[in-house]
Design an enzyme around this catalytic site. Structure first.
Site, PDB file in Angstrom:
ATOM      1  N   ASP A 250     -62.892 -17.225 -25.908  1.00 26.22           N
ATOM      2  CA  ASP A 250     -63.122 -15.338 -25.856  1.00 26.22           C
ATOM      3  C   ASP A 250     -64.485 -15.960 -24.834  1.00 26.22           C
ATOM      4  O   ASP A 250     -64.801 -16.926 -24.601  1.00 26.22           O
ATOM      5  CB  ASP A 250     -63.946 -14.875 -27.209  1.00 26.22           C
ATOM      6  CG  ASP A 250     -64.198 -13.073 -27.519  1.00 26.22           C
ATOM      7  OD1 ASP A 250     -63.405 -12.503 -27.173  1.00 26.22           O
ATOM      8  OD2 ASP A 250     -65.669 -13.031 -27.294  1.00 26.22           O
ATOM      9  N   SER A 251     -64.678 -14.690 -24.074  1.00 26.91           N
ATOM     10  CA  SER A 251     -65.010 -14.608 -22.874  1.00 26.91           C
ATOM     11  C   SER A 251     -64.898 -14.146 -21.868  1.00 26.91           C
ATOM     12  O   SER A 251     -65.049 -12.965 -22.340  1.00 26.91           O
ATOM     13  CB  SER A 251     -64.494 -16.077 -21.926  1.00 26.91           C
ATOM     14  OG  SER A 251     -62.932 -15.809 -21.916  1.00 26.91           O
TER      15      SER A 251
ATOM     16  N   TYR B 117     -62.544 -11.088 -13.478  1.00 23.66           N
ATOM     17  CA  TYR B 117     -63.118 -10.103 -12.824  1.00 23.66           C
ATOM     18  C   TYR B 117     -63.363 -11.465 -11.134  1.00 23.66           C
ATOM     19  O   TYR B 117     -64.985 -11.630 -10.419  1.00 23.66           O
ATOM     20  CB  TYR B 117     -65.428 -10.310 -13.295  1.00 23.66           C
ATOM     21  CG  TYR B 117     -65.053  -9.570 -14.810  1.00 23.66           C
ATOM     22  CD1 TYR B 117     -65.296  -7.776 -14.376  1.00 23.66           C
ATOM     23  CD2 TYR B 117     -64.415  -9.300 -15.778  1.00 23.66           C
ATOM     24  CE1 TYR B 117     -65.779  -6.668 -15.083  1.00 23.66           C
ATOM     25  CE2 TYR B 117     -64.496  -7.920 -16.055  1.00 23.66           C
ATOM     26  CZ  TYR B 117     -65.192  -7.232 -16.385  1.00 23.66           C
ATOM     27  OH  TYR B 117     -64.961  -5.830 -17.388  1.00 23.66           O
ATOM     28  N   ASP B 118     -63.317 -12.252 -11.428  1.00 27.05           N
ATOM     29  CA  ASP B 118     -63.405 -13.297 -10.465  1.00 27.05           C
ATOM     30  C   ASP B 118     -63.548 -13.175  -9.076  1.00 27.05           C
ATOM     31  O   ASP B 118     -64.652 -14.117  -8.614  1.00 27.05           O
ATOM     32  CB  ASP B 118     -61.742 -14.376 -10.731  1.00 27.05           C
ATOM     33  CG  ASP B 118     -62.251 -15.457 -11.430  1.00 27.05           C
ATOM     34  OD1 ASP B 118     -63.414 -15.469 -12.207  1.00 27.05           O
ATOM     35  OD2 ASP B 118     -61.055 -15.560 -11.848  1.00 27.05           O
TER      36      ASP B 118
ATOM     37  N   ASN C 141     -53.286 -13.630 -22.996  1.00 28.57           N
ATOM     38  CA  ASN C 141     -53.929 -13.290 -21.393  1.00 28.57           C
ATOM     39  C   ASN C 141     -53.496 -14.558 -20.459  1.00 28.57           C
ATOM     40  O   ASN C 141     -53.777 -15.634 -20.671  1.00 28.57           O
ATOM     41  CB  ASN C 141     -56.089 -13.163 -21.048  1.00 28.57           C
ATOM     42  CG  ASN C 141     -56.252 -12.900 -19.730  1.00 28.57           C
ATOM     43  OD1 ASN C 141     -56.282 -13.587 -18.848  1.00 28.57           O
ATOM     44  ND2 ASN C 141     -57.270 -11.911 -19.832  1.00 28.57           N
TER      45      ASN C 141
ATOM     46  N   HIS D 221     -66.936 -22.001 -16.677  1.00 27.59           N
ATOM     47  CA  HIS D 221     -67.006 -21.752 -17.370  1.00 27.59           C
ATOM     48  C   HIS D 221     -66.579 -22.552 -18.755  1.00 27.59           C
ATOM     49  O   HIS D 221     -66.557 -22.746 -20.149  1.00 27.59           O
ATOM     50  CB  HIS D 221     -68.017 -19.692 -18.421  1.00 27.59           C
ATOM     51  CG  HIS D 221     -66.748 -19.880 -17.610  1.00 27.59           C
ATOM     52  ND1 HIS D 221     -66.467 -19.189 -16.885  1.00 27.59           N
ATOM     53  CD2 HIS D 221     -66.222 -18.393 -18.358  1.00 27.59           C
ATOM     54  CE1 HIS D 221     -65.331 -18.245 -16.604  1.00 27.59           C
ATOM     55  NE2 HIS D 221     -65.284 -17.806 -17.573  1.00 27.59           N
TER      56      HIS D 221
HETATM   57  P1  ITT Z   1     -57.052 -13.034 -25.368  1.00 21.36           P
HETATM   58  O1  ITT Z   1     -58.259 -12.551 -26.461  1.00 21.36           O
HETATM   59  O2  ITT Z   1     -55.981 -12.477 -26.054  1.00 21.36           O
HETATM   60  O3  ITT Z   1     -57.572 -14.580 -24.994  1.00 21.36           O
HETATM   61  P2  ITT Z   1     -58.441 -11.064 -23.668  1.00 21.36           P
HETATM   62  O4  ITT Z   1     -58.651 -11.005 -22.232  1.00 21.36           O
HETATM   63  O5  ITT Z   1     -58.332 -10.322 -24.399  1.00 21.36           O
HETATM   64  O6  ITT Z   1     -56.828 -12.331 -23.997  1.00 21.36           O
HETATM   65  P3  ITT Z   1     -61.536 -11.879 -23.607  1.00 21.36           P
HETATM   66  O7  ITT Z   1     -61.029 -10.595 -25.039  1.00 21.36           O
HETATM   67  O8  ITT Z   1     -62.172 -13.063 -24.198  1.00 21.36           O
HETATM   68  O9  ITT Z   1     -59.718 -11.270 -23.240  1.00 21.36           O
HETATM   69  O10 ITT Z   1     -61.984 -10.766 -23.179  1.00 21.36           O
HETATM   70  C1  ITT Z   1     -62.712 -11.268 -21.253  1.00 21.36           C
HETATM   71  C2  ITT Z   1     -62.116 -10.802 -20.336  1.00 21.36           C
HETATM   72  O11 ITT Z   1     -63.648 -11.435 -19.484  1.00 21.36           O
HETATM   73  C3  ITT Z   1     -61.243 -11.369 -20.056  1.00 21.36           C
HETATM   74  O12 ITT Z   1     -60.245  -9.914 -19.559  1.00 21.36           O
HETATM   75  C4  ITT Z   1     -61.091 -11.265 -18.274  1.00 21.36           C
HETATM   76  O13 ITT Z   1     -61.420 -10.309 -17.594  1.00 21.36           O
HETATM   77  C5  ITT Z   1     -63.037 -11.990 -18.414  1.00 21.36           C
HETATM   78  N1  ITT Z   1     -63.079 -13.169 -18.366  1.00 21.36           N
HETATM   79  C6  ITT Z   1     -62.716 -14.020 -18.742  1.00 21.36           C
HETATM   80  N2  ITT Z   1     -63.449 -14.873 -18.032  1.00 21.36           N
HETATM   81  C7  ITT Z   1     -62.721 -15.351 -17.363  1.00 21.36           C
HETATM   82  C8  ITT Z   1     -62.466 -15.695 -16.221  1.00 21.36           C
HETATM   83  O14 ITT Z   1     -62.973 -17.272 -16.010  1.00 21.36           O
HETATM   84  N3  ITT Z   1     -62.930 -15.661 -14.924  1.00 21.36           N
HETATM   85  C9  ITT Z   1     -62.383 -14.152 -15.059  1.00 21.36           C
HETATM   86  N4  ITT Z   1     -62.892 -12.503 -15.770  1.00 21.36           N
HETATM   87  C10 ITT Z   1     -62.582 -13.518 -16.305  1.00 21.36           C
END
Ligand code: ITT
Length: 201
Positions: free
Chosen positions: A75-76, A161-162, A17, A187
């Site tokens: 993971d977030s 989602y910011d 990402n 976070h």
């Molecule tokens: P990686 O697994 O390759 O790291 P991903 O986008 O698939 O990338 P996640 O499975 O952790 O990562 O998905 C988390 C989603 O939550 C991410 O795609 C964002 O849309 C959202 N997210 C996480 N942190 C965020 C932030 O700081 N601001 C806005 N959205 C966030």
């Protein structure tokens, strides 16, 4: 094996990402030689766990084992109180294969309207995992930031989602903030502070 990270060490940022990769690079502040999973051609493991920490560990272990380097994974996701914590670990999946976050934000708005709850409170969670290769040790930490969801989305900065997240005590969404301002309270920054305490200071 030492569980300290030596400045200058080569580590792989196990994320595909670009928004996260940018924020992680800013938090790492040139302390390490950071290579990305994408630049090493590492594949994305399936996120089969039900918790942020479980998925972060799974991603860090996969990248460490595939690259032979120490790996940092994130993971977030966003959790809405009115939706009992959804989309949560499914935050990326709510955007569909095209990673359409306008669609994902509209879906959050619709699901909350359908829930008939007046509660607009929400929180972002970030789990960070560092794993050493070859089945070595691992550390997992978690950070959170609380706020409110607002619609329509505001601001074109940040990612994901910011634009619908208004952190408590501030009048601007994450989507309206400069990166440094978000990095001071997010976070991800809170999780990183814990990682720093465990592995760096
Ligand atoms: P990686 O697994 O390759 O790291 P991903 O986008 O698939 O990338 P996640 O499975 O952790 O990562 O998905 C988390 C989603 O939550 C991410 O795609 C964002 O849309 C959202 N997210 C996480 N942190 C965020 C932030 O700081 N601001 C806005 N959205 C966030």
């Amino acid at each position: 094996m030492s569980l300290r990270l030596t400045p200058g060490a080569r580590i792989v940022a196990a994320t595909h990402n670009p928004g996260k990769a940018r924020e992680l690079a800013a938090l790492l502040e040139g302390r390490f030689e950071v290579v990305t999973a994408a630049s090493l051609g590492l594949s994305e493991p399936e996120e089969t766990e039900q918790t942020f920490g479980g998925n972060a560990l799974l991603k860090a272990r996969a990248a460490a084992d595939a690259s032979g380097l120490i790996a940092l994974a994130d993971d977030s996701g966003l959790s809405a109180t009115a939706l009992d914590g959804a989309p949560g670990v499914y935050s990326a999946r709510w955007a569909g294969p095209g990673k359409d976050f306008a669609h994902a934000m509209a879906l959050v708005e619709r699901r909350i309207a359908e829930s008939e709850s007046d509660d607009r409170s929400a929180w972002f969670t970030c789990a960070l995992a560092v794993a050493w290769p070859q089945g070595g040790p691992a550390v997992v930490v978690e950070g959170r930031v609380e706020g409110m969801l607002i619609f329509p989305p505001r601001g074109g900065k940040g990612f994901g989602y910011d634009p619908i997240f208004l952190p408590d005590g501030l009048g601007r969404t994450f989507g309206e903030m400069e990166e440094a301002e978000k990095d001071a309270l997010s976070h991800r920054a809170r999780a990183f502070a814990k990682l720093k305490a465990a592995l760096l200071d």
